[in-house]
Design a protein around this motif. Structure first.
Motif, PDB file in Angstrom:
ATOM      1  N   ARG A  44      27.232   8.852  95.815  1.00  0.00           N
ATOM      2  CA  ARG A  44      28.575   8.304  95.576  1.00  0.00           C
ATOM      3  C   ARG A  44      29.369   8.343  96.877  1.00  0.00           C
ATOM      4  O   ARG A  44      29.272   9.288  97.644  1.00  0.00           O
ATOM      5  N   ALA A  63      21.516  10.313  93.393  1.00  0.00           N
ATOM      6  CA  ALA A  63      22.749   9.714  92.889  1.00  0.00           C
ATOM      7  C   ALA A  63      23.760   9.857  94.026  1.00  0.00           C
ATOM      8  O   ALA A  63      24.298  10.934  94.251  1.00  0.00           O
ATOM      9  N   LEU A 115      18.431   3.795  91.227  1.00  0.00           N
ATOM     10  CA  LEU A 115      18.848   4.769  92.231  1.00  0.00           C
ATOM     11  C   LEU A 115      17.859   4.729  93.379  1.00  0.00           C
ATOM     12  O   LEU A 115      16.667   4.527  93.166  1.00  0.00           O
ATOM     13  N   SER A 173      26.214  12.719  98.971  1.00  0.00           N
ATOM     14  CA  SER A 173      27.384  11.937  99.360  1.00  0.00           C
ATOM     15  C   SER A 173      27.046  11.203 100.650  1.00  0.00           C
ATOM     16  O   SER A 173      26.202  11.641 101.414  1.00  0.00           O
ATOM     17  N   LEU A 194      23.256   1.801  94.358  1.00  0.00           N
ATOM     18  CA  LEU A 194      22.042   1.330  93.707  1.00  0.00           C
ATOM     19  C   LEU A 194      21.307   0.421  94.676  1.00  0.00           C
ATOM     20  O   LEU A 194      21.931  -0.230  95.525  1.00  0.00           O
ATOM     21  N   GLU A 215      32.065   5.218  93.934  1.00  0.00           N
ATOM     22  CA  GLU A 215      31.099   4.161  93.632  1.00  0.00           C
ATOM     23  C   GLU A 215      29.677   4.709  93.787  1.00  0.00           C
ATOM     24  O   GLU A 215      29.400   5.495  94.685  1.00  0.00           O
ATOM     25  N   LEU A 216      28.781   4.280  92.905  1.00  0.00           N
ATOM     26  CA  LEU A 216      27.396   4.733  92.892  1.00  0.00           C
ATOM     27  C   LEU A 216      26.522   3.742  93.650  1.00  0.00           C
ATOM     28  O   LEU A 216      26.589   2.533  93.411  1.00  0.00           O
ATOM     29  N   THR A 238      21.778  14.955  94.026  1.00  0.00           N
ATOM     30  CA  THR A 238      23.097  14.346  94.173  1.00  0.00           C
ATOM     31  C   THR A 238      23.449  14.384  95.643  1.00  0.00           C
ATOM     32  O   THR A 238      23.093  15.311  96.353  1.00  0.00           O
TER      33      THR A 238
END
Length: 90
Positions: free
Chosen positions: A28, A26, A47, A87, A36, A33-34, A85
């Protein structure tokens, strides 16, 4: 286009022959904003991630898969049971 049959909650599904570990992220950006990616086989969004190669950790796999699928370099900020997760690397 190759389409594999999927057996979600199908009582008549054949027995599995293999277990294929996978890792997904995931990701961001600073705006929240995610990230995809669009699947090539069915056009659905998901994802980024994929199979963990032999000798590779889940962390290594998800960093590699995100880069391969999106061209985005990431830094892991945490791991969860089945997802990572991350970044976006600035």
């Amino acid at each position: 286009m190759v389409r594999l049959r999927e057996y979600y909650r199908d009582a008549n599904a054949p027995r599995a022959h293999d277990v294929l570990p996978a890792a997904f992220a995931a990701v961001r950006n600073s705006s929240g904003e995610l990230l995809l990616v669009r699947r090539i086989d069915d056009g659905n969004w998901e994802l980024p991630g994929g199979r963990i190669e032999v000798g590779e950790s889940a962390a290594q796999a998800v960093i590699r898969e995100v880069a391969e699928e999106s061209g985005v370099s990431i830094v892991l900020t945490g791991l969860s049971g089945s997802t990572a997760t991350a970044s976006e690397r600035s």
